[in-house]
Design a protein around this motif. Sequence first.
Motif, PDB file in Angstrom:
ATOM      1  N   GLN A 118       2.900  12.181 -10.618  1.00 17.90           N
ATOM      2  CA  GLN A 118       4.103  11.553 -11.153  1.00 17.90           C
ATOM      3  C   GLN A 118       4.869  10.822 -10.050  1.00 17.90           C
ATOM      4  N   GLN A 119       4.970  11.458  -8.871  1.00 13.96           N
ATOM      5  CA  GLN A 119       5.644  10.803  -7.742  1.00 13.96           C
ATOM      6  C   GLN A 119       4.942   9.510  -7.348  1.00 13.96           C
ATOM      7  N   VAL A 120       3.601   9.560  -7.337  1.00 16.44           N
ATOM      8  CA  VAL A 120       2.840   8.363  -6.972  1.00 16.44           C
ATOM      9  C   VAL A 120       3.084   7.248  -7.985  1.00 16.44           C
ATOM     10  N   ALA A 121       3.048   7.610  -9.276  1.00 15.46           N
ATOM     11  CA  ALA A 121       3.267   6.603 -10.323  1.00 15.46           C
ATOM     12  C   ALA A 121       4.657   5.981 -10.210  1.00 15.46           C
ATOM     13  N   GLU A 122       5.657   6.825  -9.970  1.00 18.19           N
ATOM     14  CA  GLU A 122       7.030   6.315  -9.836  1.00 18.19           C
ATOM     15  C   GLU A 122       7.175   5.434  -8.599  1.00 18.19           C
ATOM     16  N   GLN A 123       6.495   5.838  -7.507  1.00 19.25           N
ATOM     17  CA  GLN A 123       6.590   5.046  -6.284  1.00 19.25           C
ATOM     18  C   GLN A 123       5.904   3.688  -6.440  1.00 19.25           C
ATOM     19  N   LEU A 124       4.785   3.672  -7.145  1.00 22.18           N
ATOM     20  CA  LEU A 124       4.100   2.403  -7.397  1.00 22.18           C
ATOM     21  C   LEU A 124       5.009   1.430  -8.139  1.00 22.18           C
ATOM     22  N   LEU A 125       5.749   1.950  -9.105  1.00 24.54           N
ATOM     23  CA  LEU A 125       6.661   1.109  -9.870  1.00 24.54           C
ATOM     24  C   LEU A 125       7.791   0.589  -8.987  1.00 24.54           C
ATOM     25  N   LYS A 126       8.353   1.476  -8.151  1.00 16.47           N
ATOM     26  CA  LYS A 126       9.460   1.080  -7.271  1.00 16.47           C
ATOM     27  C   LYS A 126       9.001   0.040  -6.247  1.00 16.47           C
ATOM     28  N   VAL A 127       7.821   0.270  -5.678  1.00 15.03           N
ATOM     29  CA  VAL A 127       7.303  -0.667  -4.678  1.00 15.03           C
ATOM     30  C   VAL A 127       6.986  -2.014  -5.326  1.00 15.03           C
ATOM     31  N   SER A 128       6.466  -2.001  -6.545  1.00 16.82           N
ATOM     32  CA  SER A 128       6.169  -3.246  -7.253  1.00 16.82           C
ATOM     33  C   SER A 128       7.412  -4.100  -7.427  1.00 16.82           C
ATOM     34  N   ARG A 129       8.551  -3.440  -7.579  1.00 16.45           N
ATOM     35  CA  ARG A 129       9.801  -4.163  -7.797  1.00 16.45           C
ATOM     36  C   ARG A 129      10.433  -4.684  -6.513  1.00 16.45           C
ATOM     37  N   LEU A 130       9.877  -4.286  -5.359  1.00 20.42           N
ATOM     38  CA  LEU A 130      10.459  -4.714  -4.085  1.00 20.42           C
ATOM     39  C   LEU A 130      10.158  -6.175  -3.757  1.00 20.42           C
ATOM     40  N   MET A 188       0.841  -1.193   0.000  1.00 17.72           N
ATOM     41  CA  MET A 188       0.000   0.000   0.000  1.00 17.72           C
ATOM     42  C   MET A 188       0.879   1.247   0.000  1.00 17.72           C
ATOM     43  N   VAL A 189       0.785   2.019  -1.057  1.00 18.15           N
ATOM     44  CA  VAL A 189       1.530   3.275  -1.160  1.00 18.15           C
ATOM     45  C   VAL A 189       0.684   4.357  -0.505  1.00 18.15           C
ATOM     46  N   THR A 190       1.080   4.760   0.696  1.00 12.50           N
ATOM     47  CA  THR A 190       0.285   5.665   1.529  1.00 12.50           C
ATOM     48  C   THR A 190       0.677   7.133   1.291  1.00 12.50           C
ATOM     49  N   LYS A 191      -0.092   8.020   1.896  1.00 11.79           N
ATOM     50  CA  LYS A 191       0.182   9.461   1.890  1.00 11.79           C
ATOM     51  C   LYS A 191       0.252  10.038   0.473  1.00 11.79           C
ATOM     52  N   THR A 192      -0.625   9.560  -0.419  1.00 10.64           N
ATOM     53  CA  THR A 192      -0.619  10.080  -1.791  1.00 10.64           C
ATOM     54  C   THR A 192      -1.020  11.547  -1.853  1.00 10.64           C
ATOM     55  N   ASP A 193      -1.684  12.048  -0.805  1.00  7.98           N
ATOM     56  CA  ASP A 193      -2.061  13.464  -0.776  1.00  7.98           C
ATOM     57  C   ASP A 193      -0.844  14.376  -0.656  1.00  7.98           C
ATOM     58  N   LEU A 194       0.297  13.817  -0.257  1.00  6.66           N
ATOM     59  CA  LEU A 194       1.523  14.602  -0.090  1.00  6.66           C
ATOM     60  C   LEU A 194       2.465  14.469  -1.284  1.00  6.66           C
ATOM     61  N   ALA A 195       2.007  13.819  -2.331  1.00  4.12           N
ATOM     62  CA  ALA A 195       2.863  13.590  -3.507  1.00  4.12           C
ATOM     63  C   ALA A 195       2.121  13.964  -4.785  1.00  4.12           C
ATOM     64  N   SER A 196       2.890  14.291  -5.824  1.00  2.20           N
ATOM     65  CA  SER A 196       2.296  14.578  -7.131  1.00  2.20           C
ATOM     66  C   SER A 196       1.899  13.267  -7.811  1.00  2.20           C
TER      67      SER A 196
END
Length: 318
Positions: free
Chosen positions: A151-163, A141-149
Motif C-alpha cells: 500500500q505504501q508503494v502504491a501511494e508513493q507511486l501516485l505521489k511521485v507521478s504527481r511531482l 524510480m521509487v526505491t527501497k520498496t523492500d522497506l515499505a508495504s
Amino acid sequence: MRSGGDREYATIDSVTSPQTGTRFKSGFACFIGRPNVGKSTLMNALVGSKVAITSSKPQTTRRTIRGIVHRPDAQLVIVDTPGLHKPRTLLGERLDSLVRSTLSEVDVIGFCVPANEQVGPGDRFIAAELAQVKRTPVVAMVTKTDLASRQQVAEQLLKVSRLGEWADVVPCSAESGFQLDVVGDVLVGRLPEGMPLYPEGELTDEPEQVLVAELIREAALEGVRDELPHSIAVVVEEMAPREGRDDLVDVHAWLYVERPSQKGIVIGPKGARLKDVGTRARRQIEALLGSKVYLDLRIKVAKDWQRDPKQLRRLGFD
C-alpha cells in the motif's frame, strides 16, 4: 563526439548485437535524488559489483562515480551523483554544481525517491530542478520498496507521478532485486544506438587509488556521530606493490578531519576505533585489488577544510 566525464568518444555507426539481433545501444544515465535515497546502492546492484561506497550517513557520495552495465543489447554507463541539497559549505556548493553539470551530459536521468519515506521539500525541490531540463528524459524510480508495504508503494507511486512529467515511473529495490531488470530495460530504452564505450568486463573508470580512498572513508563513516561524516576526507598518498613481494600491496593513506576533537573520535579509546576502521577497510581493499594489503592509515587535522578553497583542491575537490 560523445562525452563521458573527462573522456570523449568518437561517434561510430551503430551495430547489430549478435546475441539479440537488435541494434546495439550505448550511453549515459545519471541518478539524482536527495541525500541517502539509495542511488549508490541501486547503481551497484545494476552493475553487479561494488563500484560506489554506501552508508546510512547522508552525503556519502562526493564525486561522480561511473558504473558500467554490460548487456547483450547495450552498454549502460551509470553516473552516480552526490545528493542534491541546499549547500552550507563551499564543498556543498561544488557538489551541487557537479550534479547540475552532469544533468546536461547524459542521455537519461533517473530520479530516485524512497518508498518508505514521505515525499518532502527536498524531493519537490529536485522535481522543480528537473522540470528545467527540457531535452533529457527523466525516469522516476521509487526505491527501497523492500522497506515499505504494498500500500505504501502504491501511494508513493501516485505521489511521485504527481511531482512532474516523467518518461516513466518504476518501483524497485536494490536490496531484494525487485524490478532491477525493468529499471535496466527502461533506462536502456532511452539510449541512442552506438558502439560500446568501454571494454567488456570493465565495471568502472575510477582509478584504483580513488576507489581505495573511498573504501577507507566508508569504513570510517560507520558508527561515528551524525555531525562527523561531512568532516572526513581520505587521500591515498602512495599505493604500490612491495619490492620483492608480488603478493602484497602497500597502501599509505591520510584520513583528514576538521578539528582536534574529531581526531579523538576517529581514533577511539586507546586507538581501538581506528584499528577497527583499518581492519574493515583492508578487507574491502584486498577484495578490490585481489591481493594482500598492508594499510598504513594516519590522521591529520585540516581546519575547516570544507570551507577552504586551497584545502579542497589539495583533497581532490577541484
